[in-house]
Write a protein that holds these residues in place. Sequence first.
Motif, PDB file in Angstrom:
ATOM      1  N   HIS A 305       0.801  -1.224   0.000  1.00 38.90           N
ATOM      2  CA  HIS A 305       0.000   0.000   0.000  1.00 38.90           C
ATOM      3  C   HIS A 305       0.836   1.277   0.000  1.00 38.90           C
ATOM      4  CE1 HIS A 305      -3.171  -2.814   0.871  1.00 38.90           C
ATOM      5  NE2 HIS A 305      -2.680  -3.098   2.055  1.00 38.90           N
ATOM      6  N   ARG A 306       2.152   1.174  -0.217  1.00 36.57           N
ATOM      7  CA  ARG A 306       2.998   2.365  -0.273  1.00 36.57           C
ATOM      8  C   ARG A 306       3.750   2.383  -1.610  1.00 36.57           C
ATOM      9  NH1 ARG A 306       3.111   0.599   5.056  1.00 36.57           N
ATOM     10  NH2 ARG A 306       2.923   2.196   6.675  1.00 36.57           N
ATOM     11  N   CYS A 307       3.176   3.013  -2.608  1.00 33.97           N
ATOM     12  CA  CYS A 307       3.797   3.097  -3.939  1.00 33.97           C
ATOM     13  C   CYS A 307       4.296   1.725  -4.389  1.00 33.97           C
ATOM     14  CB  CYS A 307       4.943   4.109  -3.940  1.00 33.97           C
ATOM     15  SG  CYS A 307       4.407   5.761  -4.358  1.00 33.97           S
ATOM     16  N   GLN A 308       3.488   0.715  -4.194  1.00 38.29           N
ATOM     17  CA  GLN A 308       3.873  -0.662  -4.496  1.00 38.29           C
ATOM     18  C   GLN A 308       3.373  -1.068  -5.880  1.00 38.29           C
ATOM     19  OE1 GLN A 308       1.782  -3.742  -2.364  1.00 38.29           O
ATOM     20  NE2 GLN A 308       3.595  -5.036  -2.277  1.00 38.29           N
ATOM     21  N   VAL A 309       4.295  -1.533  -6.717  1.00 36.87           N
ATOM     22  CA  VAL A 309       3.910  -2.048  -8.026  1.00 36.87           C
ATOM     23  C   VAL A 309       3.273  -3.416  -7.822  1.00 36.87           C
ATOM     24  CG1 VAL A 309       4.693  -2.741 -10.316  1.00 36.87           C
ATOM     25  CG2 VAL A 309       5.771  -0.792  -9.175  1.00 36.87           C
ATOM     26  N   VAL A 310       1.973  -3.520  -8.087  1.00 41.40           N
ATOM     27  CA  VAL A 310       1.246  -4.760  -7.817  1.00 41.40           C
ATOM     28  C   VAL A 310       0.986  -5.561  -9.092  1.00 41.40           C
ATOM     29  CG1 VAL A 310       0.192  -3.946  -5.689  1.00 41.40           C
ATOM     30  CG2 VAL A 310      -0.960  -3.513  -7.874  1.00 41.40           C
ATOM     31  N   ALA A 311       1.200  -4.945 -10.241  1.00 43.97           N
ATOM     32  CA  ALA A 311       1.078  -5.656 -11.517  1.00 43.97           C
ATOM     33  C   ALA A 311       1.869  -4.889 -12.570  1.00 43.97           C
ATOM     34  CB  ALA A 311      -0.385  -5.794 -11.946  1.00 43.97           C
ATOM     35  N   TRP A 318       0.839  -0.989 -12.548  1.00 37.84           N
ATOM     36  CA  TRP A 318      -0.278  -0.702 -11.654  1.00 37.84           C
ATOM     37  C   TRP A 318       0.306  -0.480 -10.261  1.00 37.84           C
ATOM     38  CZ3 TRP A 318      -5.587  -1.350 -13.339  1.00 37.84           C
ATOM     39  CH2 TRP A 318      -5.703  -1.774 -14.669  1.00 37.84           C
ATOM     40  N   VAL A 319       0.089   0.695  -9.689  1.00 37.21           N
ATOM     41  CA  VAL A 319       0.759   1.091  -8.446  1.00 37.21           C
ATOM     42  C   VAL A 319      -0.267   1.354  -7.348  1.00 37.21           C
ATOM     43  CG1 VAL A 319       2.318   2.750  -7.362  1.00 37.21           C
ATOM     44  CG2 VAL A 319       2.648   2.108  -9.768  1.00 37.21           C
ATOM     45  N   ASN A 320      -0.131   0.607  -6.265  1.00 36.61           N
ATOM     46  CA  ASN A 320      -1.010   0.736  -5.100  1.00 36.61           C
ATOM     47  C   ASN A 320      -0.345   1.654  -4.069  1.00 36.61           C
ATOM     48  OD1 ASN A 320      -2.601   0.434  -2.820  1.00 36.61           O
ATOM     49  ND2 ASN A 320      -1.896  -1.650  -2.389  1.00 36.61           N
ATOM     50  N   ASP A 321      -0.860   2.861  -3.952  1.00 43.88           N
ATOM     51  CA  ASP A 321      -0.372   3.807  -2.941  1.00 43.88           C
ATOM     52  C   ASP A 321      -1.545   4.216  -2.032  1.00 43.88           C
ATOM     53  OD1 ASP A 321       1.632   5.399  -1.722  1.00 43.88           O
ATOM     54  OD2 ASP A 321       0.964   7.164  -2.840  1.00 43.88           O
ATOM     55  N   SER A 322      -2.320   3.216  -1.617  1.00 45.15           N
ATOM     56  CA  SER A 322      -3.511   3.478  -0.807  1.00 45.15           C
ATOM     57  C   SER A 322      -3.170   4.125   0.532  1.00 45.15           C
ATOM     58  CB  SER A 322      -4.288   2.177  -0.577  1.00 45.15           C
ATOM     59  OG  SER A 322      -5.489   2.416   0.114  1.00 45.15           O
ATOM     60  N   LYS A 323      -1.930   3.939   0.996  1.00 47.37           N
ATOM     61  CA  LYS A 323      -1.504   4.540   2.271  1.00 47.37           C
ATOM     62  C   LYS A 323      -1.478   6.066   2.185  1.00 47.37           C
ATOM     63  CE  LYS A 323       0.359   4.286   6.459  1.00 47.37           C
ATOM     64  NZ  LYS A 323       0.598   5.708   6.750  1.00 47.37           N
ATOM     65  N   ALA A 324      -1.533   6.613   0.966  1.00 47.05           N
ATOM     66  CA  ALA A 324      -1.527   8.066   0.788  1.00 47.05           C
ATOM     67  C   ALA A 324      -2.896   8.622   1.180  1.00 47.05           C
ATOM     68  CB  ALA A 324      -1.188   8.430  -0.651  1.00 47.05           C
ATOM     69  N   THR A 325      -3.088   8.828   2.471  1.00 46.73           N
ATOM     70  CA  THR A 325      -4.377   9.293   2.978  1.00 46.73           C
ATOM     71  C   THR A 325      -4.396  10.807   3.182  1.00 46.73           C
ATOM     72  OG1 THR A 325      -3.674   8.859   5.253  1.00 46.73           O
ATOM     73  CG2 THR A 325      -4.848   7.097   4.106  1.00 46.73           C
TER      74      THR A 325
END
Length: 440
Positions: A305-311, A318-325
Amino acid sequence: MDRWKGIENVVVVGLGITGLSVVKHLLTLDKDIEVRVIDTRNNPPGKEQLDSDVELHTASWNTDWLFAADLVVINPGVALATPEVQQVIKKGIPVVGDIELFAWAATAPVIAITGSNGKSTVTDLAGALAQDSGVKVGVGGNIGVPALDLLIEPCDLYVLELSSFQLETTSNLNLIAAAFLNLSEDHMDRYDGMASYRDAKLRIFANAKYLVVNKDDRDTYPDNIGSNQSLISFGLESGQFTIVSIDGVDWLSNGAHTILPVSDLCLVGKHNVANVLTVLALLECAGIDYKKALPTLKTYNGLTHRCQVVADNRNIQWVNDSKATNVASTLAALSGLDICGTLYLLVGGVGKGADFSELAPELAKLKVKLYCYGKDGDQLMPLHASATRWNNIDEIIEAIAPSLEEGDMVMLSPACASLDQYKNFMARGDAFTQLAKQYA
């Protein structure tokens, strides 16, 4: 030096994961110490796990216990400015946190990291590279495992993430190396201004041998350097650990020595390149041969969830940065993105009254399509001419997937909390990751 001499009555303020680790540590000491716990919540987390021999006072303060204590150990979530804590301090009773107790007990070298942004990634990556360099390492503190729990198994090295709250109550932590990554406005509900916040962060350098600072952020530099201390800098354009260009290729470097092409990193964004430089500096200071772990560095894709390349399929990331609240976190993610195609950026959720206007100048630099969703999605619409309004992430991904081309990036960096549609930011990130793997 026996720091426990004369301490017979210890009061732990605040339960939860950290408080439980403190109690467990105190009970394992070969000392005749009475331990009691105060938690002002009605039903504090961890209550059912507390040793039955330890008295627990809940729902209010117990000043009789506090004033009878020889030592008070407070949770980092409890401000030193709290009136009851101030009364204890005025009576001359020592008030410390779990990191100070860790400092009293640790015998192996310790690396520590603080900063407004990026410290979790630096801590995690430093631990991963140290481990794959052949070092038995314990990683924790403000991330994952409480520091005192790391002492259960012997280690060759400890790597700690430390918050400003933890540093406020820490005075005797000897560090082989300490890093102060950056400083931006945060926790102003606990501090009377940026100067006080910075001062708390700078405490990390008090007993460190090597002081690792950000060449691009002068606020990370200590006001004074001891005669037995050495300053080491990192930076994207200058510093001992920096980026050098050779024949058009950017390299991570340590002085004149190149380490690895930047393009070999899986991590996304220039802020993460700076994080890698920090890790290399810390490990060098600790005498660890990080070159043994370069394969790990090439494959490390960040914390979940921190600028993580998930695919990454057909050169579409595809970058998951869901922690960016919050806005600052999304700004960090956007800063220095290196993509040859279009950025499909998903923003939205619960804005918490934030001023989103700071994002507009950064978005203007990028070839971007902005997708706004959730409770406060309307507030994000003015940020870019490309902005469109959607109900949720699922709708967005279904719509954009067919038009993605090689070199594009799809990034969830919401700048908002998740609670309008998800249990927490982790659930939001997991949902995005599942969609990414479905459509990639």
